[in-house]
Design a protein around this motif. Structure first.
Motif: not given
Length: 426
Positions: A149-154
């Motif tokens: 999971t990449n939190p920055f794309v959220l």
């Protein structure tokens, strides 16, 4: 309408307060800038005339808030010549507005920030901040790899570039980590540059080894060949050229590097083997890019070449992506502006090979030169690279000033002596 006016007023007040804080505390300015660069994606920003990425906006504020008179160099003249050419070519409509904005705000502006920062912030502080922030970014990248999971794309899509940089990239059954940089190669290259600062930091050897191990793990998780190559080059150049590195650290890094290679190389080989045609096609594509050189002009953009076929190669195949920074420069701006930028990079890189003149930034630039043949100056990576170029020049200017000013040299000697007495006291 009243709500909009109120929000604008609040934003203006916040901006003024922030500027005054930056003006009063250059160290705070640099810390905030580094945090924004590493942890705020390029699609986060505001539209004022055109879209300003947060990293670009904070760089502009930092330059204005910390600007001082500087001793100019021949390298500054090369960059200034490029900037003047950009403005002239834009006025003559030989370069598009978007390309001119990229050149000035994402290349020249970060270079200027690199040039001015050492006038207000000690070099040791710059080293520690970059080393620490990069290590944290690498640790988050490892968490991204472990969780998928990449939190920055959220984060919200405030700019159109979200559609370009938010999608994640698979390779060999794994998702390549990107952090806030929007692309795995950009993250890998940025961490590789930062490794020179980890090695130059005045940290204990075990802490350096741990930080470098975390950065290496993150670069491996990008599955970027150019990231791995430039990381090895950066570490090797740092060990052999940076005077800040102790013999103990050199030996420790060398031993750990051999052990890490024995573990990493088989793993990476298996991933690229599983990737098969995707990885091989990526390498072949970069070779085919050389066909585009036939369209380069001396000055100005190459024009509409996307419907042409040269030597049996359809150039429109490269329209969406050109993974070669130098070819992109030449197509957008022409051969002469590109040569000015290449000369700037080469001068900085060569200086780090002269005994006694290497600094972490010049090492980072020298080691990154191969990457410019494999990736464009995308997202924050381009800004970070040109900041490093400016910082390398600033470090060299500071060294010359110390050599020419006996008073400054004497003060530095006294400071070192006081530090030594303090370190040896019970």
């Amino acid at each position: 309408m009243q709500t909009i006016i109120l929000l604008l007023a609040i934003g203006l007040c916040a901006g003024v307060i922030g500027f005054l804080l930056f003006r009063a505390s250059p160290r705070l300015t640099f810390v905030v800038w580094a945090l924004v660069l590493f942890f705020v994606p390029v699609w986060i920003g505001a539209t004022v005339g055109f879209f300003w990425a947060a990293a670009t906006g904070i760089t502009l504020v930092a330059v204005v808030a910390t600007a001082r008179s500087l001793r100019l160099t021949s390298v500054d003249a090369l960059v200034a010549g490029f900037a003047v050419l950009m403005l002239g070519l834009f006025v003559l409509r030989l370069v598009s507005l978007s390309d001119a904005v990229i050149a000035i705000l994402e290349w020249v502006l970060p270079y200027a920030w690199g040039r001015v920062v050492l006038a207000r912030v000690p070099g040791g502080f710059v080293i520690r901040v970059i080393a620490a922030v990069a290590t944290v970014a690498a640790a988050l990248a490892l968490m991204e790899f472990a969780t998928g999971t990449n939190p920055f794309v959220l984060l919200p899509a405030m700019g159109g570039s979200y559609e370009v940089w938010a999608p994640l990239q698979p390779r060999g059954g794994f998702l390549r980590v990107e952090g806030a940089f929007g692309h795995s190669i950009a993250l890998g290259a940025a961490l590789a540059m930062s490794s020179a600062f980890v090695l130059a930091a005045k940290w204990a050897t075990p802490l350096k080894v741990i930080a470098l191990a975390v950065i290496t793990g993150a670069v491996v998780a990008t599955f970027s060949r150019i990231g791995l190559v430039t990381l090895v080059l950066t570490a090797a150049l740092s060990i052999f050229t940076l005077p800040e590195i102790t013999r103990r650290t050199r030996i420790a890094i060398g031993v750990v590097g051999v052990v890490a290679a024995a573990i990493i190389v088989p793993f990476i080989s298996d991933v690229f083997l599983d990737a098969g045609q995707e990885a091989a096609g990526s390498a072949d594509y970069r070779t085919d890019l050389l066909t585009l050189l036939t369209q380069v002009k001396l000055l100005g953009a190459a024009g509409d070449w996307q419907d042409l076929t040269v030597g049996g190669t359809y150039l429109g195949y490269f329209a969406n992506s050109i993974d070669n920074a130098l070819i992109v420069m030449a197509l957008r701006y022409g051969a002469i502006p590109t040569l000015l930028l290449v000369a700037t990079m080469v001068v900085v890189a060569v200086r780090c090979l002269i005994p006694g003149r290497a600094n972490p930034a010049s090492v980072a630039v020298a080691a990154q030169l191969p990457s410019l043949l494999a990736v464009a100056l995308i997202t924050q990576y381009g800004m970070y690279f040109w900041f490093m170029v400016g910082l390398a020049v600033a470090w060299d200017v500071e060294r010359v000033a110390r050599d020419q000013d006996p008073t400054r040299a004497h003060e530095q000697t006294d400071a070192v002596a006081r530090s030594s007495r303090y370190a040896s006291s019970p």
